[in-house]
Design a protein around this motif. Structure first.
Motif, short mmCIF file in Angstrom:
data_model
loop_
_atom_site.label_atom_id
_atom_site.label_comp_id
_atom_site.label_asym_id
_atom_site.label_seq_id
_atom_site.Cartn_x
_atom_site.Cartn_y
_atom_site.Cartn_z
N ALA A 290 3.71 -2.15 36.64
CA ALA A 290 4.15 -2.06 35.48
C ALA A 290 4.36 -3.43 34.97
CB ALA A 290 4.89 -1.04 34.74
N HIS A 291 5.77 -4.41 35.50
CA HIS A 291 5.49 -5.42 35.67
C HIS A 291 4.63 -6.08 35.49
CE1 HIS A 291 10.10 -4.93 34.05
NE2 HIS A 291 9.53 -4.91 35.11
N LEU B 132 -0.05 -9.85 34.20
CA LEU B 132 -1.08 -11.26 33.91
C LEU B 132 -1.75 -10.92 33.12
CD1 LEU B 132 -3.41 -8.81 34.13
CD2 LEU B 132 -2.67 -7.51 35.83
N LYS B 133 -1.52 -9.78 31.78
CA LYS B 133 -1.40 -9.79 31.20
C LYS B 133 -1.36 -10.97 30.32
CE LYS B 133 -5.07 -6.97 30.34
NZ LYS B 133 -6.59 -7.65 29.41
N ASN B 134 0.10 -11.46 29.89
CA ASN B 134 0.45 -12.85 29.11
C ASN B 134 0.03 -13.75 29.83
OD1 ASN B 134 1.16 -10.66 27.63
ND2 ASN B 134 3.71 -10.54 29.13
N ARG B 135 -0.12 -14.25 31.70
CA ARG B 135 -0.43 -15.29 31.83
C ARG B 135 -1.57 -15.33 31.31
NH1 ARG B 135 1.93 -17.42 36.70
NH2 ARG B 135 3.36 -15.37 37.37
N PHE C 104 1.67 -9.02 25.39
CA PHE C 104 2.11 -7.09 26.29
C PHE C 104 3.12 -6.92 25.83
CE2 PHE C 104 -3.05 -6.90 26.49
CZ PHE C 104 -3.24 -6.07 26.45
N PHE C 105 3.29 -6.04 26.27
CA PHE C 105 5.16 -5.71 26.56
C PHE C 105 5.07 -4.00 26.81
CE2 PHE C 105 3.99 -4.78 22.13
CZ PHE C 105 4.26 -3.89 21.08
N LEU C 106 6.06 -3.67 27.34
CA LEU C 106 6.20 -2.37 28.34
C LEU C 106 7.03 -1.59 27.03
CD1 LEU C 106 5.74 -0.17 30.16
CD2 LEU C 106 8.79 -0.54 31.20
N ILE C 107 6.34 -0.46 26.72
CA ILE C 107 7.12 0.42 25.67
C ILE C 107 7.63 1.54 26.24
CG2 ILE C 107 6.44 2.20 23.44
CD1 ILE C 107 4.10 0.72 23.35
N GLU C 108 6.97 2.15 27.16
CA GLU C 108 7.82 3.26 27.88
C GLU C 108 7.35 2.85 29.44
OE1 GLU C 108 7.57 8.23 27.22
OE2 GLU C 108 7.64 6.72 25.60
N GLN C 109 8.50 4.14 30.18
CA GLN C 109 7.51 4.11 31.92
C GLN C 109 8.11 5.19 32.60
OE1 GLN C 109 7.43 0.59 34.19
NE2 GLN C 109 6.57 2.12 35.78
N ASP C 110 7.58 6.15 32.55
CA ASP C 110 8.39 8.02 33.70
C ASP C 110 7.85 7.74 34.77
OD1 ASP C 110 5.89 8.88 33.34
OD2 ASP C 110 7.30 10.22 31.32
N ASN D 184 0.24 -4.19 23.59
CA ASN D 184 -0.46 -5.53 22.81
C ASN D 184 -0.71 -6.07 21.80
OD1 ASN D 184 -2.10 -8.17 23.66
ND2 ASN D 184 -3.18 -7.25 23.58
N GLN D 185 0.18 -6.88 20.86
CA GLN D 185 -0.06 -7.27 20.25
C GLN D 185 -1.09 -8.80 19.49
OE1 GLN D 185 4.33 -8.50 19.34
NE2 GLN D 185 4.82 -6.93 18.02
N ARG D 186 -1.43 -9.33 20.56
CA ARG D 186 -2.34 -10.58 20.29
C ARG D 186 -3.47 -10.63 21.95
NH1 ARG D 186 1.67 -13.62 21.68
NH2 ARG D 186 0.93 -14.05 23.28
#
Length: 185
Positions: free
Chosen positions: A82-83, A88-91, A96-102, A110-112
């Motif tokens: 997940a990280h 990779l997207k932010n590079r 991108f950001f993690l909302i939730e993970q299980d 993602n905002q951009r």
């Protein structure tokens, strides 16, 4: 009449100082948007998405190899994967950001878009994200189903991407693309 006679040195414009927004990143984003638009117009949205999916698969393999080498070619857990997706997207200048993970899924926001504003109106370009994420997750966890629930390309304020990491009933019911680990022959 020569060029110097037509435009004396002192009257010639200094083109390097013109306020033209043309840099490598914006040029490539615009180019990709035009390629997607042309494909969508010529072969249709579904086939354009298919072409872009093939490119996304190759990009996913290349990016996965970079992370695999950098991390020492060892098994990775779902949290690390997940990280990697966020990193990779932010590079490449995404937001991108993690909302939730299980144990069954990874939910990203993602905002951009890394592809810039040229992506708006061209949802076929979302296949790049789907395939890159799908290839990486399936390689490390064995299975992925990528569901792009919201997308800037569709005019949404941001993106919401759900990546199922196990073929559960919820994954099977969700609309998206499935990916499996490819074992060496």
């Amino acid at each position: 009449m020569t060029a110097t006679e037509m435009f004396p040195v002192e009257a010639r414009p200094n083109v390097e100082e013109l306020p033209i927004g043309l840099q490598s990143a914006s040029f490539l984003q615009n180019l990709l948007g035009l390629v997607a638009e042309t494909l969508e117009d010529v072969v249709g949205l579904d086939d354009a998405a298919g072409f872009i999916a093939l490119v996304g698969q190759q990009m996913g393999n290349q990016i996965n190899e970079l992370y695999t080498q950098a991390l020492g070619d060892r098994p990775l857990d779902a949290k690390t994967v997940a990280h990697i997706l966020v990193d990779l997207k932010n590079r490449i200048e995404g937001g991108f950001f993690l909302i939730e993970q299980d144990e069954e899924r990874i939910i990203l926001g993602n905002q951009r878009c890394p592809l810039g504003s040229s992506v708006v109106g061209h949802p076929s370009l979302c296949m790049m994200t789907s395939n890159v994420f799908g290839v990486i997750v399936a390689h490390h966890l064995g299975y992925a189903k990528v569901c792009i629930e919201q997308a800037i390309a569709n005019g949404d304020q941001g993106c919401r991407v759900v990546v199922y990491t196990q073929p559960t009933a919820a994954a099977q019911a969700a609309k998206g693309r499935e990916y499996y680990r490819i074992e060496p022959v």
